[in-house]
Design an enzyme around this catalytic site. Structure first.
Site, PDB file in Angstrom:
ATOM      1  N   GLY A   1      -7.642   6.462 -14.021  1.00  0.00           N
ATOM      2  CA  GLY A   1      -8.763   7.239 -14.420  1.00  0.00           C
ATOM      3  C   GLY A   1      -8.549   8.848 -13.787  1.00  0.00           C
TER       4      GLY A   1
ATOM      5  CD  GLU B   1      -3.330   1.080   1.794  1.00  0.00           C
ATOM      6  OE1 GLU B   1      -4.038   1.970   1.656  1.00  0.00           O
ATOM      7  OE2 GLU B   1      -3.565  -0.046   2.461  1.00  0.00           O
TER       8      GLU B   1
ATOM      9  N   GLY C   1      -5.958   5.047  -0.344  1.00  0.00           N
ATOM     10  CA  GLY C   1      -6.213   3.594  -0.610  1.00  0.00           C
ATOM     11  C   GLY C   1      -7.673   3.373  -0.276  1.00  0.00           C
TER      12      GLY C   1
ATOM     13  CG  HIS D   1      -8.106   2.274 -14.733  1.00  0.00           C
ATOM     14  ND1 HIS D   1      -8.733   2.421 -16.016  1.00  0.00           N
ATOM     15  CD2 HIS D   1      -8.854   3.004 -13.896  1.00  0.00           C
ATOM     16  CE1 HIS D   1      -9.683   3.505 -15.775  1.00  0.00           C
ATOM     17  NE2 HIS D   1      -9.592   3.833 -14.607  1.00  0.00           N
TER      18      HIS D   1
ATOM     19  CB  SER E   1       6.903 -18.352   4.077  1.00  0.00           C
ATOM     20  OG  SER E   1       7.965 -19.580   3.937  1.00  0.00           O
TER      21      SER E   1
ATOM     22  CG  HIS F   1       0.489 -13.197   1.788  1.00  0.00           C
ATOM     23  ND1 HIS F   1       1.015 -11.998   1.526  1.00  0.00           N
ATOM     24  CD2 HIS F   1      -0.499 -13.002   2.675  1.00  0.00           C
ATOM     25  CE1 HIS F   1       0.351 -10.749   2.083  1.00  0.00           C
ATOM     26  NE2 HIS F   1      -0.693 -11.472   2.899  1.00  0.00           N
ATOM     27  CB  VAL F   2       2.766 -16.895  -3.682  1.00  0.00           C
ATOM     28  CG1 VAL F   2       1.325 -16.413  -4.417  1.00  0.00           C
ATOM     29  CG2 VAL F   2       3.870 -16.274  -4.260  1.00  0.00           C
TER      30      VAL F   2
END
Length: 141
Positions: free
Chosen positions: A109, A63, A83, A107, A93, A90-91
């Site tokens: 805008g 963030e 935000g 994107h 460790s 989380h894939v």
């Protein structure tokens, strides 16, 4: 977009003083016209009880980078960024070393910015993949 890379990085790092980003030792390290990159050390100060990188610290990194990246695309005299939604997968460790977060715009805008933030380790192994939605608001003066 034309800009002084070192000046932008210095401004973002100065904004981190006395914030969560300073506490987590997040440092902005690279910027381009369509991305922003930061690093964060992985040590016991960002661990969860099992000795692994805390997902919340990872999301805070994501963030921080995605929100700062949106600042590059607004009129800072009259607008600010918030935000409004973040998601994280989380894939892998991580126990020690560093992680690197790179925000790339999906994107742009007038009022909404959507970012993909990839978090990898020093071997370029994917740790987390995040998506951040920011809203651009009028600056309250």
């Amino acid at each position: 977009m034309s800009f002084d890379k070192e000046k932008v990085l210095n401004q973002f790092n100065l904004m981190c003083q006395n914030t969560l980003m300073q506490t987590l030792k997040i440092e902005f390290i690279d910027v381009g016209p369509d991305f922003l990159k930061a690093k964060m050390p992985v040590n016991p100060s960002v661990h969860q009880p099992m000795g692994l990188l805390h997902g919340g610290a990872t999301v805070a990194l994501a963030e921080s980078v995605g929100s700062a990246a949106s600042i590059m695309f607004i009129d800072r005299e009259n607008e600010e960024v918030r935000g409004i939604e973040i998601s994280a997968n989380h894939v892998k460790s991580k126990r020690s070393g560093e992680v690197f977060a790179t925000a790339k715009m999906i994107h742009k805008g007038r009022l909404v910015h959507l970012w993909e933030i990839k978090i990898v380790d020093e071997n370029d192994t994917m740790i987390s993949l995040c998506k951040l939605t920011n809203i651009v608001l009028p600056l309250k003066k």
